[in-house]
Design an enzyme around this catalytic site. Structure first.
Site, PDB file in Angstrom:
ATOM      1  CD  GLU A  80      10.093  -6.908  -0.208  1.00 35.63           C
ATOM      2  OE1 GLU A  80       9.111  -7.193  -1.049  1.00 35.63           O
ATOM      3  OE2 GLU A  80      10.035  -6.831   1.092  1.00 35.63           O
ATOM      4  CD  GLU A 108      10.818  -2.423   2.458  1.00 39.03           C
ATOM      5  OE1 GLU A 108       9.688  -2.831   2.433  1.00 39.03           O
ATOM      6  OE2 GLU A 108      11.414  -2.301   1.129  1.00 39.03           O
TER       7      GLU A 108
HETATM    8  C1  BGP Z   1       7.864  -4.314   0.239  1.00 37.76           C
HETATM    9  C2  BGP Z   1       8.731  -3.524  -0.775  1.00 37.76           C
HETATM   10  C3  BGP Z   1       8.155  -2.237  -1.068  1.00 37.76           C
HETATM   11  C4  BGP Z   1       7.050  -1.496  -0.296  1.00 37.76           C
HETATM   12  C5  BGP Z   1       6.633  -2.519   0.943  1.00 37.76           C
HETATM   13  C6  BGP Z   1       5.013  -2.101   1.352  1.00 37.76           C
HETATM   14  O1  BGP Z   1       7.530  -5.668  -0.323  1.00 37.76           O
HETATM   15  O2  BGP Z   1       9.806  -3.925  -0.947  1.00 37.76           O
HETATM   16  O3  BGP Z   1       8.593  -1.611  -2.012  1.00 37.76           O
HETATM   17  O4  BGP Z   1       5.811  -1.043  -0.971  1.00 37.76           O
HETATM   18  O5  BGP Z   1       6.686  -3.865   0.716  1.00 37.76           O
HETATM   19  O6  BGP Z   1       4.244  -2.778   0.541  1.00 37.76           O
HETATM   20  P1  BGP Z   1       2.986  -2.340  -0.222  1.00 37.76           P
HETATM   21  O7  BGP Z   1       3.406  -1.050  -1.117  1.00 37.76           O
HETATM   22  O8  BGP Z   1       2.638  -3.429  -1.098  1.00 37.76           O
HETATM   23  O9  BGP Z   1       1.788  -2.161   0.982  1.00 37.76           O
END
Ligand code: BGP
Length: 467
Positions: free
Chosen positions: A164, A367
């Site tokens: 990201e 993801e």
């Molecule tokens: C993405 C990231 C992750 C993860 C996910 C969920 O942006 O790559 O590391 O954490 O989002 O986000 P959050 O933990 O803020 O809910």
């Protein structure tokens, strides 16, 4: 005309994801150096990342559970400061040893490792010297990547360069990055961005040289952008946002050029990066083998007349806006998670189709998932039907996208196991496996299979035939 059967390819990479600092814990053990995450401020009311899910000490138990779930792939990141505690220079053997053991454990269970080289946790020693704003960080990253290819390249077939990069540039502060301190912070950010593109290109080239047969690609967060209405101004705003949020981060690695909307945005904002002679050639010559991307939701924007507030208060999926360029608005057709992120499975298919059409490369979802306040019930039960519902609808759309010609090679939802969210603590859970701890009470950290664990296990077993 013959009807196409809708099914997942036989070798589809059914997987799940984590990142090092969010799952491992052991933040100062076995010679690990400090990262920006370790020294960063944790938002009030939520835990830090020191213990996280204690995966560092429990990886064997965790991998056994992943195998029981039937995972064909596991996407995780390597902690740069376990390998190079100062980011460059001295190598920490213990760090190599840990990932060696983890990779071997995965292979022994027939789980394909998908490795993110860098997921938000920049070494603090590099940060002190300017972090990504300093061109020396490119060299440090290249050398770090070379080390990973050397030690793990014999077993790892799938590599992701930077997790990201787009969210780091747009919402870095929320994600625990240390903010730029220069007179022109935006210019510094886009300078960092340019350096990350160069670092990525160097890693892609190296990977191809050092690990024949391995594949490597970028891993941005992609959200298709809808215009709030058919008003041409809104459509223009959607194009604006999409160009700087999404396409900028794929046009560089795939086509080797800055897109014109992003470029004119940088001119307008006085943040065009300094580009040295030869930089664009380095970027152009490195060709990714696939596109990995994270998808949680789409975004909807309207035209902004110059009065909207700036974007920095948003997060990965909550768009605020930039004056005179675009303004984030709620999509009235979508429901939201408990944490305010819109849920849009059809948008997932739209995003897949768009990526396929624009770049014509294999796609890998690294993801996708639902953050929620799960409840551990009597008898070690977690009834996360809402998560099953979310995943089912997204997988359904992925399946249709495949039948429409999208070359999707794998799906790794976030997250394999509960871990600490980027900025909302352990209470925002995503995992198939519950970790018994609270924000400030570590309890016994025991692992408990959620209802979604059994559901996903079945989906994998029947290769997504029924959902
Ligand atoms: C993405 C990231 C992750 C993860 C996910 C969920 O942006 O790559 O590391 O954490 O989002 O986000 P959050 O933990 O803020 O809910």
């Amino acid at each position: 005309m013959e009807r196409k059967t809708i099914s997942f390819p036989k070798d589809f990479l059914w997987g799940a994801s984590t990142s090092a600092y969010q799952v491992e814990g052991a933040w100062n053990e076995d010679g690990k150096g400090l990262s920006v995450i370790d020294v960063g401020k944790t938002p009030e009311g939520v835990t830090d990342f020191k213990v996280a899910s204690d995966h560092y000490h429990r990886y064997k138990e965790d991998v056994a559970l992943f195998a029981e779930m039937g995972l064909k792939a596991y996407r995780f990141s390597i902690s740069w400061t376990r390998i190079f505690p100062e980011g460059a220079g001295r190598l920490n053997e213990k760090g190599i040893e840990f990932y060696d053991k983890l990779i071997n454990e995965l292979k022994a269970h027939n789980i394909e490792p998908i490795v993110t080289i860098y997921h938000f946790d920049l070494p603090y020693e590099l940060q002190k010297k300017g972090g990504w704003a300093n061109r020396e960080t490119i060299e440090a990253y290249e050398n770090y990547a070379r080390t990973l290819f050397k030690y793990f390249g014999d077993r790892v077939k799938y590599w992701l360069t930077i997790n990201e990069q787009n969210m780091v540039v747009m919402y870095g502060a929320v994600l625990g990055m240390i903010e730029a301190k220069s007179d022109n912070p935006k210019k510094e950010l886009y300078q960092q961005n340019h350096h990350m593109f160069l670092a990525q290109a160097k890693a892609i080239k190296l990977c191809h040289e050092m690990c024949p047969g391995a594949k490597i690609g970028p891993a941005p967060n992609i959200a298709y952008v809808y215009p709030a209405s058919s008003k041409p101004e809104d459509v223009l705003a959607a194009q604006n946002f999409s160009s700087i949020r999404n396409w900028l981060y794929l046009d560089l690695p795939v086509f080797g050029r800055y897109n014109s909307v992003a470029w004119s945005y940088m001119e307008r904002e006085n943040c065009v990066p300094d580009i040295e002679e030869g930089d664009m050639n380095i970027i152009k010559e490195a060709k990714p083998d696939f596109i990995a991307f994270n998808y949680y939701s789409t975004a909807t924007v309207a035209w902004d007349d110059g009065t909207s507030s700036s974007n920095s208060t948003g997060d990965q999926q909550i768009v605020i806006g930039e004056p005179g360029f675009y303004k984030g608005v709620a999509n009235p057709h979508l429901e939201k998670t408990q944490f305010g992120w819109e849920i849009d499975p059809l948008g997932f298919r739209i995003t897949l189709r768009e990526l396929h059409d624009r770049y014509n490369l294999p796609l890998l979802v690294t993801e996708n998932g639902l953050g929620a306040y799960d409840k551990l019930e009597e008898g070690d039960v977690v009834n996360d039907d809402y998560r099953i519902e979310y995943l089912r609808k997204h997988i359904e759309q992925a399946k249709i996208a495949i039948s429409e010609g999208v070359n999707l090679i794998g799906y790794c939802p976030w997250s394999a196991i509960d871990l600490v969210s980027t900025h909302q603590g352990i209470s925002k859970r995503y995992g198939f496996i519950y970790v018994n701890r609270d924000e400030f009470d570590l309890k016994d950290l025991r692992r408990i299979k959620k209802k979604s664990f059994y559901w996903y296990k079945n989906v994998i077993a029947i290769n997504g035939e029924e959902l």
